[in-house]
Structures are given as C-alpha cells and as structure tokens.
Design a protein around this motif. Structure first.
Motif, PDB file in Angstrom:
ATOM      1  N   UNK A 313      21.975   6.881  10.070  1.00 22.48           N
ATOM      2  CA  UNK A 313      22.254   6.730   8.723  1.00 22.48           C
ATOM      3  C   UNK A 313      21.548   6.095   7.947  1.00 22.48           C
ATOM      4  N   UNK A 314      20.791   6.433   6.858  1.00 23.36           N
ATOM      5  CA  UNK A 314      19.710   6.759   5.770  1.00 23.36           C
ATOM      6  C   UNK A 314      20.345   5.984   4.813  1.00 23.36           C
ATOM      7  N   UNK A 315      20.474   4.477   4.628  1.00 19.97           N
ATOM      8  CA  UNK A 315      20.458   3.353   4.457  1.00 19.97           C
ATOM      9  C   UNK A 315      19.504   3.464   3.595  1.00 19.97           C
ATOM     10  N   UNK A 316      19.497   2.867   2.355  1.00 19.51           N
ATOM     11  CA  UNK A 316      18.285   2.684   1.707  1.00 19.51           C
ATOM     12  C   UNK A 316      17.345   3.410   1.375  1.00 19.51           C
ATOM     13  N   UNK A 317      17.655   3.960   1.318  1.00 21.11           N
ATOM     14  CA  UNK A 317      16.472   5.378   0.722  1.00 21.11           C
ATOM     15  C   UNK A 317      16.437   5.600  -0.927  1.00 21.11           C
ATOM     16  N   UNK A 438      -3.732  18.398  12.947  1.00 21.75           N
ATOM     17  CA  UNK A 438      -2.058  17.803  13.217  1.00 21.75           C
ATOM     18  C   UNK A 438      -2.164  15.986  12.504  1.00 21.75           C
ATOM     19  N   UNK A 439      -2.100  15.067  11.555  1.00 21.99           N
ATOM     20  CA  UNK A 439      -3.186  13.671  11.593  1.00 21.99           C
ATOM     21  C   UNK A 439      -1.354  12.709  11.571  1.00 21.99           C
ATOM     22  N   UNK A 440      -1.407  12.074  12.720  1.00 25.05           N
ATOM     23  CA  UNK A 440      -0.520  11.003  12.679  1.00 25.05           C
ATOM     24  C   UNK A 440      -1.358   9.907  11.419  1.00 25.05           C
ATOM     25  N   UNK A 441       0.127  10.214  10.416  1.00 25.96           N
ATOM     26  CA  UNK A 441      -0.420   9.101   9.793  1.00 25.96           C
ATOM     27  C   UNK A 441       0.768   7.454  10.251  1.00 25.96           C
ATOM     28  N   UNK A 442       0.221   6.489   9.878  1.00 28.00           N
ATOM     29  CA  UNK A 442       1.127   5.612  10.234  1.00 28.00           C
ATOM     30  C   UNK A 442       0.670   4.124   9.067  1.00 28.00           C
ATOM     31  N   UNK A 443       2.054   3.451   8.631  1.00 28.18           N
ATOM     32  CA  UNK A 443       1.753   2.725   7.630  1.00 28.18           C
ATOM     33  C   UNK A 443       2.575   1.356   8.478  1.00 28.18           C
ATOM     34  N   UNK A 444       2.106  -0.044   7.634  1.00 31.59           N
ATOM     35  CA  UNK A 444       2.415  -1.140   8.001  1.00 31.59           C
ATOM     36  C   UNK A 444       3.299  -1.506   7.479  1.00 31.59           C
ATOM     37  N   UNK A 445       3.713  -2.403   8.171  1.00 35.82           N
ATOM     38  CA  UNK A 445       4.608  -3.066   7.065  1.00 35.82           C
ATOM     39  C   UNK A 445       6.076  -2.361   6.500  1.00 35.82           C
ATOM     40  N   UNK A 446       5.854  -1.776   7.191  1.00 37.58           N
ATOM     41  CA  UNK A 446       6.910  -1.249   6.308  1.00 37.58           C
ATOM     42  C   UNK A 446       7.408   0.519   7.489  1.00 37.58           C
ATOM     43  N   UNK A 447       8.362   1.053   7.314  1.00 38.70           N
ATOM     44  CA  UNK A 447       8.873   2.511   7.902  1.00 38.70           C
ATOM     45  C   UNK A 447       9.317   3.194   6.181  1.00 38.70           C
ATOM     46  N   UNK A 448       9.303   4.463   6.843  1.00 35.68           N
ATOM     47  CA  UNK A 448       9.554   4.999   5.675  1.00 35.68           C
ATOM     48  C   UNK A 448      10.549   6.252   5.931  1.00 35.68           C
ATOM     49  N   UNK A 449      10.958   7.080   5.002  1.00 36.01           N
ATOM     50  CA  UNK A 449      11.457   8.361   5.102  1.00 36.01           C
ATOM     51  C   UNK A 449      10.800   8.964   4.779  1.00 36.01           C
ATOM     52  N   UNK A 450      11.304  10.328   5.935  1.00 33.94           N
ATOM     53  CA  UNK A 450      10.353  12.171   5.784  1.00 33.94           C
ATOM     54  C   UNK A 450      11.326  12.502   5.303  1.00 33.94           C
ATOM     55  N   UNK A 451      10.687  13.095   3.636  1.00 31.44           N
ATOM     56  CA  UNK A 451      11.899  13.628   3.293  1.00 31.44           C
ATOM     57  C   UNK A 451      11.630  14.979   2.941  1.00 31.44           C
ATOM     58  N   UNK A 487       8.725   8.696   1.738  1.00 34.88           N
ATOM     59  CA  UNK A 487       9.099   7.655   0.764  1.00 34.88           C
ATOM     60  C   UNK A 487       9.688   6.186   1.022  1.00 34.88           C
ATOM     61  N   UNK A 488       9.575   5.091   0.529  1.00 35.56           N
ATOM     62  CA  UNK A 488      10.068   3.380   0.936  1.00 35.56           C
ATOM     63  C   UNK A 488      10.067   3.001  -0.269  1.00 35.56           C
ATOM     64  N   UNK A 489      10.383   1.803  -0.633  1.00 31.81           N
ATOM     65  CA  UNK A 489      10.336   0.729  -1.591  1.00 31.81           C
ATOM     66  C   UNK A 489       9.753  -0.379  -0.959  1.00 31.81           C
ATOM     67  N   UNK A 490       8.525  -0.504  -2.140  1.00 29.83           N
ATOM     68  CA  UNK A 490       7.782  -1.038  -1.709  1.00 29.83           C
ATOM     69  C   UNK A 490       8.501  -3.003  -1.895  1.00 29.83           C
ATOM     70  N   UNK A 491       9.124  -3.794  -1.169  1.00 31.12           N
ATOM     71  CA  UNK A 491       9.374  -4.702  -0.789  1.00 31.12           C
ATOM     72  C   UNK A 491       8.752  -6.062  -0.141  1.00 31.12           C
TER      73      UNK A 491
END
Length: 536
Positions: A313-317, A438-451, A487-491
């Motif tokens: 379910x891609x909600x909030x994309x 191949x670099x595994x990039x991690x963002x703290x505090x969020x999940x993100x859509x890999x579009x 993509x993510x929403x900075x909320x």
C-alpha cells in the motif's frame, strides 16, 4: 527493559577474544513489541568504551533525542553512565533492528526489533507455522574500536573480516566450528517466516537455502507484494521477511550467506557461513545439501530483487515535489599531508581514503548536532550543504582523482535544512572516482519511497519512475555505477543522519545530516531534551 553494555569472552573459529555486548549476548536480545507501543529501554554502560543504541528504522516521531547516533542526536553514554531511550512505534510493524552507533561497536552490539501487528490484525500473507529471527553479521578477531582507529590512522582501506556468522554461528565450513552451527528444525508441509537482518559492518551479503525458494513479503518493516526468488542480496541496515515452505524431501539443507562485493580492489572474506534448515526425521549423520550462492560480484540477482520489490500500500507517497536534491556518493582519495606517509598515507597512489556526499566529507562535531541546533549554539556546523554537486563530470565513468577533474572532497560539518512538510525527492548517484560500488544508504527518522533506480548517470529524461507501488524502505542499496531516486515528506522535526551503512565509509565521511524545522503547534515541534541526556 534494562540493558547493560558489558564485555564478555567469546570463542569463535579457534580464537578467544573479548567483545562488547548487551547483557552478555551475541547477537543481543530481541526486543518484542506491538504496533503503536511505547518502548522504554534503560541502557547502563558497564564497559570502558563509549556506547549508544540506534533504533534502526524506527521513525522516532518527535523523539529525535532517542535516535542514538553519537554526536548527531546525543553524546555517547560514557563508562558508568545510564541513559533511557523512549519512543513510540507510531503505525510501525515488522522486522527492524537496533545496534550501537558509535565507532565500529555495532559489529557485536546489535539485535532484532520485532514489531507485531495490533492484537487481532492478521498478516497480509498466510500465517506461518513458526517465525525465526536470522541475523547475518561479519565477525572480527580484532578489537573493533582499535581497528577503526588503526584503519583511519593508516589512510588505507579496512581489512577483510575473519568470518561471517548466522545468529552468531559461523557454521561447519570454518575451522573449529563443526558444532558452532545455527539450525532451524522444520516439519514437512509447514511454512516458516524468516526475519532476516544484515547487521554486518562492511559487507553486503547473498542469502539462500538449498532447494528452497524464498518469498519476500516485507522489506525494512513494510509489507511488500509477495514475490519469490532463489537467492536474495541484503545490504547492511536492511531487513527482509521471507516465507519458506518446507516442501522438499526429508533432509538437511544448508542456509548459506556469502559476500556481494561490487567494488574493485577491496579485500573481503570470500567464504560462506552456513546454517541448517533441517527436516524432522532426518538422520543425524546425513550430509547437508549445499546452498548455491551467486558469484561475489554478480549484480543480476541484486537487480532482480530490486525489480520485484513493490509496496503493498503506497500511502503518503508525494506525487508533487517542492525540494529536489541531487547527491553524489562515493569514495575519494585525498593528497597526503603527513610527515610519515608510509604509515598514514596507505590509500591509492600514496593518498588517504576519504568518502563524501556531493564532494563534502562529513566531520562529526565535538558535541551533538541536535544539541547545537536546539540550543542555537554557533560554530558547530554550517547549513550550506550543496543541493547539487559542486562539480559536474561523468560521475560513473570519469573523474579520477587528478586534474582537470580534481574530485578531492572538502571537509566540513555541513547540513541541509528542510522546511516542515517539504516534499523531498533525493537522487543518490554513485561515482567512480576510486571505484563504483553498491552503497547502502540509510536515512534516520524516516522511511522513503524508492521511486526509481538504474545504472549509469541519472538522466531525468529517460529515468523510469514508479509512482504507483514503489517500495517503502529505510536503507537503499544504490546500484553499483548507478543511481536511486527516493521521496519522503519531511514531517518529523529534528536532526536526521543520512549515511552509508558500510561502517568504513561512514568513518571516512560518506554522510550528512538534514535539519527538519518545526512546523506549527506542539504536534509538529521537537520537545526539549530528556533530563538524563548524556553530556560530551
């Protein structure tokens, strides 16, 4: 929960050494919770080392102070000190994990975080007969704090690890390890859910089970449309839930992990760790059937896995974007400025290894960035991280470290400031300055859509973007010699680290931080720090 950071003696692969653990366990204890639970974990440091715990993949809604990366959101918990992490698992479920986030301590300080759906809410796939946590790691004979210091002092690369482990066990292929084997006993006809976590420091890993298919149903704590693979590649920082049907003849089957190494000239342990997936009724003396693994630099199964990952379910994309960022990522070589070049300039051509985003090598401040931001302290960081690369060149194929393409990075504690509610698209572009990887990039505090993702240099005219069912992740393996669009929403206000999850690259500076500003009212404002926040 009360957790103690402790040292303990451990014997693996013929050698005894002292490691840092939580509660004397390797891997550490599994934390069980339910969606929307409040989690309170008191951590007391009984070692001489600094310690912190990062709750990897937890979105930390308004609890940035409990995120855990040292010198980013907190000072380390020093010897003899205690700090209580407190956060709510808002609308989160699935497999995540926790690990130390200071120096290279996460090599032994890590464990699973299993979040069940609310009572009465079923999984969106058939209920498994049993569930098992499967933590993959690399194992080192050396003291990891000293090793990090030595690698950084040398200017050169990191050595290969000494073994791989599955739930702390190297398996029978290693010396002295015939009985040091993890096993899952299975009943014919039943289905098993494996919660696979890659906690390794510096290596991406392939995973397979002899003669059994793996159906991926979740990645990074988010359900996916089920899809089936023979093998999967999992990067450090990623978690994957797979369903395995025990539908083969009664026998003992190997579960194997082996390296995926997409960079050139990097030493690595090219050996498999093995566990057993064994059917009840199998004779104790029967040989285990081998599990095939791809060749160490085979990127095809990696691409196949990525192609199959689709959100349930891609909600909030965010379909519209108001903040468009482009970050190059990779390893650089700095010129040698040392008086003892033989000792401290062991990188390529007598240089010093560094790593960077947009050619800026991140320097950790001496106090926590979040405290500097919250208390408006000046001189600890600048908010001028470039939104696009400072230099353009053929990112994937070009730019060796010399004139006219001088790609030596700049050093600095630079951050990028995001407005509350910004709809962000970030293109992560691999570079070939030293070697593509191949670099595994991690963002703290969020999940993100890999579009989107692809090979070569990102081209907005030809890039395929999925705005229907992209996977929702917290760690993305940016393809070797390629790019990924997220993509993510900075909320969620606070200071949020983004970094490569190969620990040596983070040590070299392949990271930066976002500051997300407060919005309106208390539900969009970062609260004050907890009273027991450690001091630097």
């Amino acid at each position: 929960m009360i957790n103690k950071v402790q040292t303990m003696k451990i014997t693996k692969v013929c050698k005894t050494r002292e490691i840092v653990t939580i509660n004397g366990m390797y891997p550490g204890p599994t934390v069980h919770a339910q969606e929307d639970d409040r989690v309170i974990v008191k951590v007391t440091n009984e070692t001489p080392y600094n310690a912190t715990i990062h709750w990897h993949g937890v979105r930390q809604r308004l609890t940035c102070w409990s995120d855990g990366p040292a010198y980013l959101t907190q000072c380390p918990i020093q010897a003899g000190q205690t700090f209580t992490y407190e956060f709510t698992l808002v609308q989160q479920k699935g497999t995540l994990f926790w690990h130390a986030h200071v120096s290279w301590l996460r090599g032994t300080v890590h464990g699973a975080l299993v979040i069940y759906p609310k009572t009465g809410v079923p999984y969106p796939f058939p209920n498994p007969y049993e569930e098992h946590v499967v933590i993959l790691a690399d194992y080192w004979f050396k003291d990891l704090q000293k090793l990090e210091k030595r690698v950084l002092a040398s200017g050169g690369g990191a050595p290969a690890s000494d073994a791989y482990t599955i739930n702390g066990h190297p398996g029978p292929l290693y010396n002295c390890s015939k009985n040091d084997v993890f096993k899952i006993d299975v009943i014919p006809g039943k289905t098993y859910l494996l919660r696979i976590i890659n906690a390794a420091l510096n290596i991406e890993l392939f995973f397979s089970i002899a003669n059994h298919k793996l159906t991926i149903v979740e990645a990074d704590g988010e359900y996916t449309k089920p899809f089936t693979v023979e093998q999967l590649m999992i990067t450090p920082g990623q978690t994957m839930n797979v369903l395995v049907e025990a539908n083969q003849p009664i026998a003992k089957y190997n579960m194997a992990i082996g390296p995926y190494m997409s960079a050139q000239f990097v030493p690595f342990q090219n050996f498999s760790a093995v566990a057993h997936f064994q059917y009840s009724g199998v004779s104790l003396t029967s040989m285990a059937l081998p599990a095939p693994l791809p060749f160490f630099n085979d990127s095809l199964p990696v691409k196949n896995s990525m192609n199959g990952l689709r959100s349930l379910h891609a909600t909030n994309l965010p379909l519209e974007i108001d903040t468009d960022l482009f970050f190059t990522i990779g390893v650089n070589v700095e010129q040698c400025h040392s008086r003892t070049p033989n000792k401290s300039c062991q990188g390529p051509n007598g240089g010093v290894f560094k790593a960077s985003m947009n050619n800026v090598t991140f320097v950790r401040p001496s106090i926590s960035l979040l405290q500097a931001y919250y208390n408006r302290l000046h001189g600890y960081y600048t908010d001028d991280f470039p939104e696009v690369p400072l230099k353009t060149y053929d990112f994937v194929n070009g730019a060796p470290n010399n004139i006219p393409n001088n790609t030596q990075s700049l050093n600095g504690t630079r951050v990028s400031v995001l407005e509350y509610g910004a709809r962000v698209q970030l293109i992560l572009q691999d570079t070939g300055i030293v070697s593509t990887e191949n670099h595994p990039i991690h963002l703290h505090g969020y999940s993100f859509y890999v579009v989107g993702y692809g090979t070569g240099n990102f081209d907005p005219m030809t890039a395929e973007i999925n705005l229907v069912d992209p996977p929702y992740m917290n760690t993305i393996g940016v393809p070797v010699g390629g790019w990924a669009a997220i993509r993510f929403i900075a909320d969620n206000p606070g200071v949020w680290f983004i970094h490569c999850h190969l620990e040596v690259h983070t040590s070299w500076g392949l990271s930066m931080a976002f500051i997300v500003k407060n919005g309106e009212g208390p539900l969009e404002t970062l609260p004050h720090p907890p009273a027991d926040l450690p001091r630097c």
